[in-house]
Design a protein around this motif. Structure first.
Motif, PDB file in Angstrom:
ATOM      1  N   ASP A   1       0.815  -1.211   0.000  1.00  0.00           N
ATOM      2  CA  ASP A   1       0.000   0.000   0.000  1.00  0.00           C
ATOM      3  C   ASP A   1       0.854   1.269   0.000  1.00  0.00           C
ATOM      4  O   ASP A   1       0.441   2.298  -0.552  1.00  0.00           O
ATOM      5  CB  ASP A   1      -0.940   0.014   1.213  1.00  0.00           C
ATOM      6  N   LEU A   2       2.048   1.209   0.607  1.00  0.00           N
ATOM      7  CA  LEU A   2       2.923   2.390   0.688  1.00  0.00           C
ATOM      8  C   LEU A   2       3.943   2.447  -0.453  1.00  0.00           C
ATOM      9  O   LEU A   2       4.771   3.348  -0.495  1.00  0.00           O
ATOM     10  CB  LEU A   2       3.655   2.407   2.034  1.00  0.00           C
ATOM     11  N   GLY A   3       3.876   1.488  -1.386  1.00  0.00           N
ATOM     12  CA  GLY A   3       4.780   1.501  -2.529  1.00  0.00           C
ATOM     13  C   GLY A   3       6.166   0.963  -2.238  1.00  0.00           C
ATOM     14  O   GLY A   3       7.070   1.077  -3.066  1.00  0.00           O
ATOM     15  N   ILE A   4       6.370   0.372  -1.064  1.00  0.00           N
ATOM     16  CA  ILE A   4       7.673  -0.189  -0.715  1.00  0.00           C
ATOM     17  C   ILE A   4       7.902  -1.501  -1.449  1.00  0.00           C
ATOM     18  O   ILE A   4       9.006  -1.810  -1.896  1.00  0.00           O
ATOM     19  CB  ILE A   4       7.772  -0.398   0.813  1.00  0.00           C
ATOM     20  N   ILE A   5       6.851  -2.295  -1.596  1.00  0.00           N
ATOM     21  CA  ILE A   5       6.906  -3.567  -2.318  1.00  0.00           C
ATOM     22  C   ILE A   5       6.071  -3.440  -3.582  1.00  0.00           C
ATOM     23  O   ILE A   5       4.934  -2.985  -3.543  1.00  0.00           O
ATOM     24  CB  ILE A   5       6.370  -4.720  -1.447  1.00  0.00           C
TER      25      ILE A   5
END
Length: 357
Positions: A301-305
């Motif tokens: 959701d946070l764009g880390i993965i």
């Protein structure tokens, strides 16, 4: 059967379809409790009474009014294996109480699994609609339509002053329970979750864990629902819950932003460690699996993965449960064997989205 094929057959719509606010709201559920007029509540019913309820429900399901709402399959609990009943519990389609009601219980399930009707559980009828994302109003409209269609065929137990009569006094009145399943890792990691949940309880709502009453909030997943069914209309109950849920969404998003701004490296390390464990671990219990999946979903959701579907949390929080694991592998498994197969299943599921080996 490949995992991909199994997913297509085994995953309910609420686990795979998107919906409004689905980065935080995993599902919305409406449940309506009803009893038939002039018949004892299930706790007092005989075999004859239970069969009469089942016959009435089957007849009502065959009506044209119900047919307009979809195609249903009907089965008695005694005709289902224990494993199949508990798979339905893990998919949130029936309650544990119904799964254990082998003698008198029955189930009507719509083909797409959006709607189910539990028969002879705590009440004669429990109409349930479950949808992905924040869709309480839509779920209520469908549940209400089924309630009206059934009431045309079967007279309900109703009191002019109290409303619909139910086995449990807390359900008397509208008989409606509205709930949302929320993923709140930001509030948990930041240490604000207890304050938020305390505030929720002060406005007539209750918070439970992943599997409802009596369960813990594993994987940072919480179910928020109404406590009061008497003295408020269905619309008031749903509007109150929706209002509070929007506030929780705002607080969760704010907590996530602050974590990124103030502790980005620690957050990225946490998320990536969990992804690595899920991708390579050879055994894992259900509690750790849910926690690691929660971290990975937060990272998505946070764009880390990137490159992993957001619905993996919904899918695997169900598929890694004991009954579902045994259903997939087609054999009875000991707790230790489940830990091994659970890790293998998670690795296999991740490979559907990534090239991880």
């Amino acid at each position: 059967m490949s995992l991909s094929d199994f997913l297509q057959q085994a995953i309910s719509r609420w686990m795979k379809d998107g919906g409004p606010q689905d980065d935080i709201i995993l599902s919305s559920r409406i449940r309506i409790a009803r009893n038939l007029q002039d018949l004892p509540f299930p706790i007092l019913q005989t075999d004859v009474h239970a069969d009469q309820v089942i016959q009435e429900v089957q007849k009502a399901l065959a009506s044209s009014a119900v047919a307009k709402l979809g195609e249903f399959e009907f089965a008695r609990c005694r005709d289902m294996s224990q494993l199949d009943r508990y798979v339905l519990v893990e998919k949130h389609l029936i309650s544990k109480d119904l799964a254990e009601q082998v003698r008198h219980g029955a189930l009507a399930l719509r083909k797409d699994e959006v709607m189910s009707i539990m028969v002879n559980e705590e009440d004669h009828l429990r109409i349930q609609v479950i949808m992905p994302g924040l869709r309480l109003n839509e779920a209520w409209q469908l549940a209400n339509a089924m309630d009206d269609a059934l009431e045309q065929q079967m007279p309900y137990a109703f009191d002019d002053n109290l409303g619909y009569l139910t086995a449990c006094p807390t359900n008397v009145g509208t008989g409606i329970r509205a709930s949302v399943m929320m993923h709140l890792p930001g509030l948990v990691i930041s240490g604000h979750i207890n304050r938020m949940l305390s505030a929720v309880s002060q406005v007539g709502l209750t918070v439970r864990g992943l599997h409802g009453e009596g369960s813990e909030a594993a994987g940072n997943i919480f179910q928020v629902s109404n406590q009061v069914t008497l003295g408020e209309s269905e619309e008031e109950i749903i509007n109150n819950l929706t209002s509070v849920v929007h506030q929780l969404i705002d607080h969760e998003r704010s907590a996530r932003r602050l974590l990124l701004q103030q502790n980005r490296e620690l957050l990225e390390d946490r998320v990536c460690r969990s992804f690595g464990l899920l991708a390579y671990a050879r055994q894992m219990d259900s509690k750790e699996t849910l926690q690691r999946l929660s971290d990975v979903r937060l990272g998505i959701d946070l764009g880390i993965i990137k490159g992993v579907s957001a619905g993996i949390l919904q899918e695997l929080m169900v598929m890694t449960q004991p009954a579902f694991l045994q259903k997939y592998y087609g054999q009875e498994l000991s707790p230790g064997e489940r830990d091994l197969r659970r890790a293998a299943l998670v690795r296999e599921r991740l490979r559907l989205d990534t090239e991880v080996r």
